[in-house]
Design an enzyme around this catalytic site. Structure first.
Site, short mmCIF file in Angstrom:
data_model
loop_
_atom_site.label_atom_id
_atom_site.label_comp_id
_atom_site.label_asym_id
_atom_site.label_seq_id
_atom_site.Cartn_x
_atom_site.Cartn_y
_atom_site.Cartn_z
CG HIS A 38 -2.05 -1.05 0.81
ND1 HIS A 38 -3.27 -0.69 0.61
CD2 HIS A 38 -1.91 -2.24 0.97
CE1 HIS A 38 -4.20 -1.72 0.20
NE2 HIS A 38 -3.42 -2.98 0.66
CB THR A 39 4.40 1.97 -0.36
OG1 THR A 39 4.63 0.70 -0.99
CG2 THR A 39 4.52 1.83 1.17
N GLY A 126 -7.54 -15.08 -7.44
CA GLY A 126 -8.03 -14.54 -6.07
C GLY A 126 -7.16 -14.79 -5.08
CB ALA A 127 -4.07 -16.89 -4.72
N GLY A 128 -4.15 -13.40 -4.29
CA GLY A 128 -3.42 -12.06 -3.90
C GLY A 128 -2.12 -12.28 -4.68
CB SER A 130 -0.88 -9.73 -9.41
OG SER A 130 -1.07 -8.74 -8.82
CB SER A 131 -4.71 -14.47 -11.18
OG SER A 131 -5.77 -13.88 -10.66
CG ASP A 176 -0.45 -5.77 -8.23
OD1 ASP A 176 0.54 -5.79 -7.45
OD2 ASP A 176 -1.66 -5.90 -8.11
C1 GLA Z 1 -2.72 -4.63 -4.84
C2 GLA Z 1 -2.84 -3.51 -5.90
C3 GLA Z 1 -1.32 -2.88 -5.74
C4 GLA Z 1 -0.89 -2.54 -4.53
C5 GLA Z 1 -1.26 -3.49 -3.37
C6 GLA Z 1 -0.90 -3.62 -2.12
O1 GLA Z 1 -1.99 -5.66 -5.17
O2 GLA Z 1 -3.09 -3.82 -7.26
O3 GLA Z 1 -1.48 -1.73 -6.47
O4 GLA Z 1 -1.65 -1.27 -3.92
O5 GLA Z 1 -2.77 -4.27 -3.66
O6 GLA Z 1 0.31 -3.28 -1.76
#
Ligand code: GLA
Length: 386
Positions: A38-39, A126-128, A130-131, A176
């Protein structure tokens, strides 16, 4: 993993489905973020890497404006759309991603012809990991080449962000797609999100007898839901009150002053971003000076900050992190946007099985869905396969 055999199989399946060979096959990877959460939308620093799991698209342009899309992983069947008059919000499921990047290219004045597309992916949905960006980056790489648009990586990053923000409706940053488009084998991508300056930082866990485990908690999340947007809004409010363009411009030395100016929640959100930016810089320094075995405490501190200050963890992520740590991982944290998805755990090779077993056991005892656990290594960014 991509092999010549499965590229051929994808081309063959494309030919059977659409009646002619594809113009080519492109692939783009998912990502894990080592640190820097979240930066990105605060114009700060991130340190993700492209993983050895990819989305692959076989694509052929058409001489009309029709799009026909099929995936190998089922759901939705054949999806048809028309690029003429394409509006944000069109499509559903994974079909929004190819349409979104086609739309973003149109917004840049590129004439995008219709196309037939067959998608294959081993980035878990959906696993975080970035599919969605893996799909977007594979498709935008293909269209960038086939339309002759010839944009560089920095423009493709912004086009992909516009697709996500406006077309899909997720107010995400640029981390991502930067990892997916600009990643390199054996390296993490140290990205300054203010100017897109990239430094590739060697990350070779294996050489230090470590593995990076991904623990997919199976708790699915969506960044189009309110949690992500509300965190972003808090950060913008904090920046405004502190009189800066973005939280990137606030150093840790200003946190004390900030505590007198911000309400409690905003202060916590700001504190996470400010300390996390600092942790990214420290991680890059420690990696360079001492190698991966020394970054554990920074990963741990990042998780605590997301759990307690940014409040984006969940019981499954906390259990994964705590159990991995208690069983020998040298550093662990949730990765990605939060509210579910995956944790990463940097683990000595000799303790990998112990950590895996302990996490599976602890999830069963807690009554959680069984997690999926696997290793990842830094891999190449988007490229054309054939
Ligand atoms: C998701 C978003 C990114 C980033 C992260 C948190 O993956 O797509 O842009 O903000 O959350 O770091």
């Amino acid at each position: 993993m991509t092999t010549t055999a499965n590229v051929t199989a994808l081309s063959d399946r494309f030919r059977e489905t659409f009646g002619a060979a594809p113009d080519g096959v492109w692939q783009a990877p998912g990502r894990v973020n080592l640190i820097g959460e979240h930066t990105d939308y605060n114009e700060g620093f991130v340190l993700p890497f492209a993983i050895d799991r990819t989305a692959r698209v076989a694509l052929r342009v058409r001489n009309d404006s029709t799009v026909r899309m099929l995936s190998t992983f089922g759901g939705h069947g054949m999806v048809e759309a028309d690029l003429e008059g394409l509006e944000p919000g069109s499509g559903d499921g994974w079909s929004r991603y190819p349409l979104g990047v086609a739309w973003a290219l149109q917004e840049r004045g590129i004439t995008v012809p219709g196309f037939d597309l067959l998608l294959d992916s081993d980035v878990p949905l959906g696993a975080g990991l970035s599919s969605s960006h893996a799909i977007e980056c594979a498709v935008i790489s293909a269209l960038n080449e086939l339309t002759g648009a010839d944009f560089g990586a920095e423009d493709l990053v912004l086009a992909t962000q516009q697709a996500e923000n406006i077309f899909v409706g997720a107010p995400t940053g640029i981390m991502d797609q930067s990892a997916s488009l600009r990643g390199a084998k054996g390296h993490a991508v140290f990205l300054d999100c203010r100017d897109q300056h990239v430094e590739l930082v060697p990350f070779d866990a294996e050489a230090s007898d470590l593995v990076l485990l991904v623990i997919d908690t199976k708790v699915s999340h969506s960044h189009a839901d309110g949690g992500y947007a509300s965190r972003r809004a808090s950060c913008e409010l904090g920046a405004e009150i502190l009189g800066v363009k973005a939280l990137r411009d606030v150093g840790v030395e200003r946190l004390e002053e900030a505590s007198g100016l911000l309400d409690e929640t905003t202060l916590k959100r700001v504190r996470h971003v400010v300390t996390e930016n600092d942790r990214v810089l420290q991680t890059v320094e420690v990696l360079g000076a001492q190698g991966p075995a020394s970054i554990g405490p920074l990963l741990d501190a990042s998780h605590v900050s997301m759990r307690d200050d940014f409040e984006i963890s969940c019981p499954e992520l906390d259990l994964a992190v705590d159990t991995a740590k208690a069983n020998g991982s040298i550093g662990a944290r949730m990765t990605g946007g939060g509210f579910g998805g995956s944790a990463i755990a940097l683990t000595p090779v000799g303790l990998e099985q112990q950590v895996r077993d302990a996490v599976v056991r602890s999830f069963a005892e807690a009554g959680f869905t069984a997690p999926d656990i696997f290793t990842v290594t830094p891999a190449a960014g988007a490229l054309r396969l054939s």
